[in-house]
Design a protein around this motif. Structure first.
Motif, PDB file in Angstrom:
ATOM      1  N   ALA A 164       0.828  -1.205   0.000  1.00 56.74           N
ATOM      2  CA  ALA A 164       0.000   0.000   0.000  1.00 56.74           C
ATOM      3  C   ALA A 164       0.864   1.257   0.000  1.00 56.74           C
ATOM      4  O   ALA A 164       0.545   2.249  -0.671  1.00 56.74           O
ATOM      5  CB  ALA A 164      -0.928  -0.006   1.211  1.00 56.74           C
ATOM      6  N   GLY A 165       1.979   1.225   0.735  1.00 60.45           N
ATOM      7  CA  GLY A 165       2.910   2.343   0.730  1.00 60.45           C
ATOM      8  C   GLY A 165       3.577   2.521  -0.623  1.00 60.45           C
ATOM      9  O   GLY A 165       3.747   3.645  -1.113  1.00 60.45           O
ATOM     10  N   VAL A 166       3.947   1.407  -1.244  1.00 61.62           N
ATOM     11  CA  VAL A 166       4.533   1.436  -2.587  1.00 61.62           C
ATOM     12  C   VAL A 166       3.564   2.103  -3.561  1.00 61.62           C
ATOM     13  O   VAL A 166       3.949   2.964  -4.362  1.00 61.62           O
ATOM     14  CB  VAL A 166       4.866   0.007  -3.060  1.00 61.62           C
ATOM     15  N   ASP A 185      -2.930  -1.018  10.403  1.00 56.81           N
ATOM     16  CA  ASP A 185      -3.058  -0.057  11.497  1.00 56.81           C
ATOM     17  C   ASP A 185      -2.136  -0.450  12.652  1.00 56.81           C
ATOM     18  O   ASP A 185      -2.074  -1.626  13.026  1.00 56.81           O
ATOM     19  CB  ASP A 185      -4.513  -0.030  11.977  1.00 56.81           C
ATOM     20  N   ASN A 186      -1.448   0.526  13.213  1.00 60.94           N
ATOM     21  CA  ASN A 186      -0.536   0.246  14.331  1.00 60.94           C
ATOM     22  C   ASN A 186      -1.206   0.397  15.694  1.00 60.94           C
ATOM     23  O   ASN A 186      -0.551   0.242  16.728  1.00 60.94           O
ATOM     24  CB  ASN A 186       0.698   1.146  14.245  1.00 60.94           C
ATOM     25  N   GLN A 187      -2.502   0.698  15.721  1.00 62.42           N
ATOM     26  CA  GLN A 187      -3.186   0.915  17.003  1.00 62.42           C
ATOM     27  C   GLN A 187      -3.645  -0.387  17.667  1.00 62.42           C
ATOM     28  O   GLN A 187      -3.763  -0.465  18.892  1.00 62.42           O
ATOM     29  CB  GLN A 187      -4.395   1.836  16.792  1.00 62.42           C
ATOM     30  N   LEU A 188      -3.943  -1.410  16.880  1.00 66.49           N
ATOM     31  CA  LEU A 188      -4.375  -2.716  17.397  1.00 66.49           C
ATOM     32  C   LEU A 188      -5.543  -2.583  18.379  1.00 66.49           C
ATOM     33  O   LEU A 188      -5.537  -3.192  19.455  1.00 66.49           O
ATOM     34  CB  LEU A 188      -3.197  -3.448  18.060  1.00 66.49           C
ATOM     35  N   GLN A 209       4.900  -5.034  19.853  1.00 62.52           N
ATOM     36  CA  GLN A 209       6.359  -4.990  19.796  1.00 62.52           C
ATOM     37  C   GLN A 209       6.856  -4.832  18.361  1.00 62.52           C
ATOM     38  O   GLN A 209       7.786  -4.057  18.085  1.00 62.52           O
ATOM     39  CB  GLN A 209       6.956  -6.247  20.420  1.00 62.52           C
ATOM     40  N   ALA A 210       6.230  -5.556  17.436  1.00 61.72           N
ATOM     41  CA  ALA A 210       6.657  -5.498  16.040  1.00 61.72           C
ATOM     42  C   ALA A 210       6.488  -4.087  15.465  1.00 61.72           C
ATOM     43  O   ALA A 210       7.392  -3.573  14.785  1.00 61.72           O
ATOM     44  CB  ALA A 210       5.868  -6.506  15.219  1.00 61.72           C
ATOM     45  N   TRP A 211       5.363  -3.476  15.728  1.00 60.30           N
ATOM     46  CA  TRP A 211       5.141  -2.116  15.236  1.00 60.30           C
ATOM     47  C   TRP A 211       6.143  -1.139  15.856  1.00 60.30           C
ATOM     48  O   TRP A 211       6.633  -0.230  15.171  1.00 60.30           O
ATOM     49  CB  TRP A 211       3.715  -1.658  15.530  1.00 60.30           C
ATOM     50  N   LYS A 212       6.468  -1.313  17.130  1.00 56.43           N
ATOM     51  CA  LYS A 212       7.459  -0.438  17.776  1.00 56.43           C
ATOM     52  C   LYS A 212       8.823  -0.591  17.117  1.00 56.43           C
ATOM     53  O   LYS A 212       9.559   0.388  16.938  1.00 56.43           O
ATOM     54  CB  LYS A 212       7.553  -0.755  19.269  1.00 56.43           C
ATOM     55  N   PRO A 224       1.727   7.830   7.163  1.00 53.67           N
ATOM     56  CA  PRO A 224       0.808   7.025   6.352  1.00 53.67           C
ATOM     57  C   PRO A 224       1.512   6.036   5.420  1.00 53.67           C
ATOM     58  O   PRO A 224       0.931   5.012   5.056  1.00 53.67           O
ATOM     59  CB  PRO A 224       0.038   8.076   5.543  1.00 53.67           C
ATOM     60  N   LEU A 225       2.752   6.321   5.065  1.00 46.81           N
ATOM     61  CA  LEU A 225       3.497   5.367   4.235  1.00 46.81           C
ATOM     62  C   LEU A 225       3.811   4.091   5.012  1.00 46.81           C
ATOM     63  O   LEU A 225       4.035   3.042   4.419  1.00 46.81           O
ATOM     64  CB  LEU A 225       4.800   5.996   3.732  1.00 46.81           C
ATOM     65  N   ALA A 226       3.815   4.186   6.332  1.00 45.87           N
ATOM     66  CA  ALA A 226       4.033   3.012   7.177  1.00 45.87           C
ATOM     67  C   ALA A 226       2.711   2.430   7.658  1.00 45.87           C
ATOM     68  O   ALA A 226       2.583   1.214   7.816  1.00 45.87           O
ATOM     69  CB  ALA A 226       4.902   3.367   8.382  1.00 45.87           C
ATOM     70  N   VAL A 227       1.733   3.297   7.907  1.00 44.10           N
ATOM     71  CA  VAL A 227       0.447   2.903   8.501  1.00 44.10           C
ATOM     72  C   VAL A 227      -0.661   3.207   7.494  1.00 44.10           C
ATOM     73  O   VAL A 227      -1.227   4.311   7.493  1.00 44.10           O
ATOM     74  CB  VAL A 227       0.207   3.657   9.823  1.00 44.10           C
TER      75      VAL A 227
END
Length: 310
Positions: A164-166, A185-188, A209-212, A224-227
């Motif tokens: 999606a970022g690409v 989404d990084n909010q989980l 942990q992975a998102w951090k 937004p390029l990451a999330v």
């Protein structure tokens, strides 16, 4: 949670996996994914040829593996495959069986990217590797026997976020994208995360942990390029297929991302895989749905490649 007998069998198997000689939690995660895919993916299809290359950048190289499909000698379309693994695990071997199936079924050369992983290389390193690989394939299409006007991208899980970022950055080079149970989404904090906080397959503690590790600034200043759930402008995004698994903590965020694309006017088709769990594409030894998904992705890719030829 009503699980089918094959899924119960898979979960029971996963609970018994003990990664060999894991040195720390990160190493454990990487070896767990390797073991799971080795044991559950099923028999590997043969392809016509596999080429391993290194794309030379200024400060590093990007390993890629090109799978040539059976029965395809002339210039072909290409699918860029971006693997999952919570941004911290995975590589050529964890997704080898799926990529082989896709190459043969689609008749496309499939380019698998061994992008840099977090935490050693946090965002945007992995994303940049994916963008640079697609640009390289396009620029070198002639020597690669690839039609530069027929390139698509597929990403699963974390690879879906990267895809999606690409597309935000260089979607004009792509005829389509396919997002398989994307990590959007990084909010989980969705309902599905509440339901499946401790599994199957994923767990919330590991996800946090992975998102951090991947996007350290994500809590205070998410990009937004990451999330992808935060993307506002989908102007470069090509037609999209989103595969959703029913019993998956990522289910809701994948559906919301698809809805955002629809609202932006992007042609989107959402395919809901009833009874499936996250990572089911690695479970072809037991699940017939893996082939169904490969068939669906192949039909979708051919639709947009053929439209391009007309």
């Amino acid at each position: 949670m009503n699980l089918t007998s094959p899924i119960i069998q898979i979960i029971s198997h996963l609970e018994k996996i003990q990664p060999f000689n894991a040195q720390n939690p990160l190493d454990d995660t990487r070896k767990y994914l390797e073991t799971m895919t080795l044991q559950l993916s099923g028999k590997k299809e043969s392809v016509a040829m596999i080429e391993e290359l290194n794309i030379q950048m200024e400060s590093h190289s990007i390993p890629v593996r090109i799978y040539r499909p059976k029965g395809k000698g002339q210039k072909s379309s290409a699918i860029i495959y971006i693997h999952g693994g919570w941004f911290i695990a995975g590589g050529f071997e964890t997704h080898d069986e799926v990529v082989r199936k896709l190459a043969n079924k689609t008749g496309s050369a499939v380019v698998s990217i061994d992008y840099r992983l977090a935490p050693e290389h946090p965002f945007p390193a992995g994303l940049n590797d994916c963008i640079d690989t697609i640009k390289w394939v396009s620029d070198n299409a002639e020597s690669l026997s690839i039609d530069r006007n027929q390139i698509g991208v597929i990403g699963d899980s974390a690879g879906g976020a990267l895809a999606a970022g690409v597309s935000m950055q260089i979607g004009e080079l792509l005829k389509f994208q396919i997002l398989i149970y994307p990590a959007a989404d990084n909010q989980l904090n969705t309902k599905s995360w509440e339901m499946y906080e401790t599994g199957p397959v994923l767990n919330k503690k590991g996800g946090i942990q992975a998102w951090k590790w991947y996007h350290p600034e994500g809590e205070s200043n998410p990009d937004p390029l990451a999330v992808p759930i935060l993307i506002k402008d989908f102007k470069n995004t090509p037609p999209t297929l989103v595969l959703i698994a029913e019993h998956d903590a990522l289910r809701d965020e994948g559906e919301v991302l698809a809805q955002h694309m629809k609202e932006a006017g992007i042609p989107v088709h959402v395919s809901f895989y009833k009874d499936m769990v996250h990572g089911f594409m690695h479970m072809g030894e037991i699940l017939k749905e893996v082939q169904h998904a490969v068939d669906e992705m192949s039909a979708f890719s051919k639709q947009y490649f053929e439209n391009n030829e007309k």
